[in-house]
Write an enzyme that holds these catalytic residues in place. Structure first.
Site, mmCIF file in Angstrom:
data_model
loop_
_atom_site.group_PDB
_atom_site.id
_atom_site.type_symbol
_atom_site.label_atom_id
_atom_site.label_comp_id
_atom_site.label_asym_id
_atom_site.label_seq_id
_atom_site.Cartn_x
_atom_site.Cartn_y
_atom_site.Cartn_z
ATOM 1 C CG HIS A 113 38.350 38.758 32.870
ATOM 2 N ND1 HIS A 113 37.149 39.507 33.020
ATOM 3 C CD2 HIS A 113 38.639 38.181 34.040
ATOM 4 C CE1 HIS A 113 36.963 39.177 34.212
ATOM 5 N NE2 HIS A 113 37.623 38.403 34.866
ATOM 6 N NE ARG A 162 38.682 37.822 42.733
ATOM 7 C CZ ARG A 162 38.878 36.819 43.585
ATOM 8 N NH1 ARG A 162 38.429 36.993 44.936
ATOM 9 N NH2 ARG A 162 38.869 35.352 43.383
ATOM 10 C CB THR A 163 34.075 38.075 37.393
ATOM 11 O OG1 THR A 163 35.424 38.235 37.524
ATOM 12 C CG2 THR A 163 33.428 38.851 36.049
ATOM 13 N NE ARG A 185 34.688 34.191 34.543
ATOM 14 C CZ ARG A 185 35.556 34.664 35.624
ATOM 15 N NH1 ARG A 185 35.609 33.680 36.662
ATOM 16 N NH2 ARG A 185 35.965 35.693 35.571
ATOM 17 C CE LYS A 194 16.855 18.033 31.882
ATOM 18 N NZ LYS A 194 15.638 18.831 31.724
#
Ligand code: NCD
Length: 309
Positions: free
Chosen positions: A135, A56-57, A107, A85
């Site tokens: 959030h 959703r986000t 995020r 890496k």
């Protein structure tokens, strides 16, 4: 007044006035988007970096930018990037900074990752979830959904149920509710998953709250029941998870027996904490809540980028 050029790392970077203004702007955008995408973000670029899973986000940010007429550059799954890496988050952010994005949406599993990113880049950063901490754009979506359904935030009683310890949405929701007047929060969770002390420290004095593990005893008093998933992936010890797994389950029978019909919200994804027979109830608003994520994020993007709507 506007959030032009600002970072949104914590919900506390916003005020109740910011919330109310963004709700009104989201309403305007809802109407405008019904006629099709706008062109107001032409030549603007939003970079999305998701180091943790998201449906959703990430998608609602992407749709929001598309509907505003702008471009999105997505970092992609981290295992296709130089993260494998050994590249550090700071170096990744420095690179994005050099590419001249207008906004970075990040995020990350580490608490404080968005704060760190915002210190490195001059591009505004929006926190799309940092570990168990915060959030803020989910809180914006949650409050908008309540405001739209009930017409107010002041004076409401909200039960926040489930994993209040490892979940980041209960934290951000609590901070946002504490900015409004006369709100009461019931933190409903087993002792192991109760709300963290740092959260209650921050909201005390601004909002009335109580902790309980007994959902039935408070259900009839709630205007809103905010259900959350137990955050299995964040438990340091699977034994602890097994102790609380499946503690609460909201189903039609429980709601009928209680005689209560609070708005039922959930940030999603759900696992087994809301039975599917609840989905058809008029007060079950979680799919509408998810849909609202697009317009509230569009309003936020528009403010931060200083777009003329
Ligand atoms: C939440 C999250 O990522 O914190 N999901 C979301 O953004 N809608 C809730 C969760 O994962 O349980």
């Amino acid at each position: 007044m506007s959030l032009k050029g600002r970072d949104v790392i914590s919900t506390c970077d916003l005020s109740s006035q910011d919330f109310s203004r963004l709700f009104e702007e989201a309403e305007e955008l809802r109407v405008l988007f019904e006629k099709g995408p706008l062109n107001v973000a032409r030549s603007r670029i939003m970079a999305t970096l998701f180091f943790e899973p998201s449906t959703r986000t990430r998608l609602s940010f992407t749709y929001a930018m598309a509907k505003l007429g702008g471009q999105v550059v997505d970092f992609g799954p981290k295992d296709t990037t130089s993260v494998v890496k050994g590249e550090t988050l700071s170096d990744t952010i420095r690179i994005i900074n050099g590419y001249d994005a207008d906004l970075i949406v990040l995020r990350h599993g580490l608490e404080g990752a968005s704060r760190l990113a915002s210190e490195i880049t001059r591009v505004p950063v929006v926190n799309a979830g940092d570990g168990s901490r915060e959030h803020p754009t989910q809180a914006l979506t949650d409050l908008y959904t309540i405001w739209k359904a009930l017409g107010r935030i002041d004076g409401i009683t909200v039960g926040i149920l489930g994993d209040l310890k490892y979940g980041r949405t209960p934290t951000s929701l609590s901070y946002s509710l504490s900015m409004f007047k006369g709100v009461k929060i019931f933190f409903i969770a087993p002792d192991l998953l109760q709300i963290r002390g740092e959260v209650t420290e921050k909201i005390k004095g601004n909002v009335d709250f109580e902790s309980t593990n007994d959902l039935r005893s408070v259900l009839g008093r709630l205007d809103v029941l905010y259900v959350t998933r137990i955050q299995k992936e964040r438990f340091p010890d699977m034994e602890e998870y097994l102790k609380v797994k499946g503690t609460y389950r909201i189903d039609g029978q429980l709601l009928r027996e209680s005689g209560a019909s609070p708005l039922i919200l959930h940030p999603l994804p759900r696992v087994d904490e809301i039975s599917m027979d609840v989905d058809e109830l008029p007060n079950a608003k979680y799919f509408e809540q998810a849909a609202n994520g697009v317009i509230v994020r569009a309003a936020l993007i528009a403010e931060i980028m200083g777009l003329e709507i």
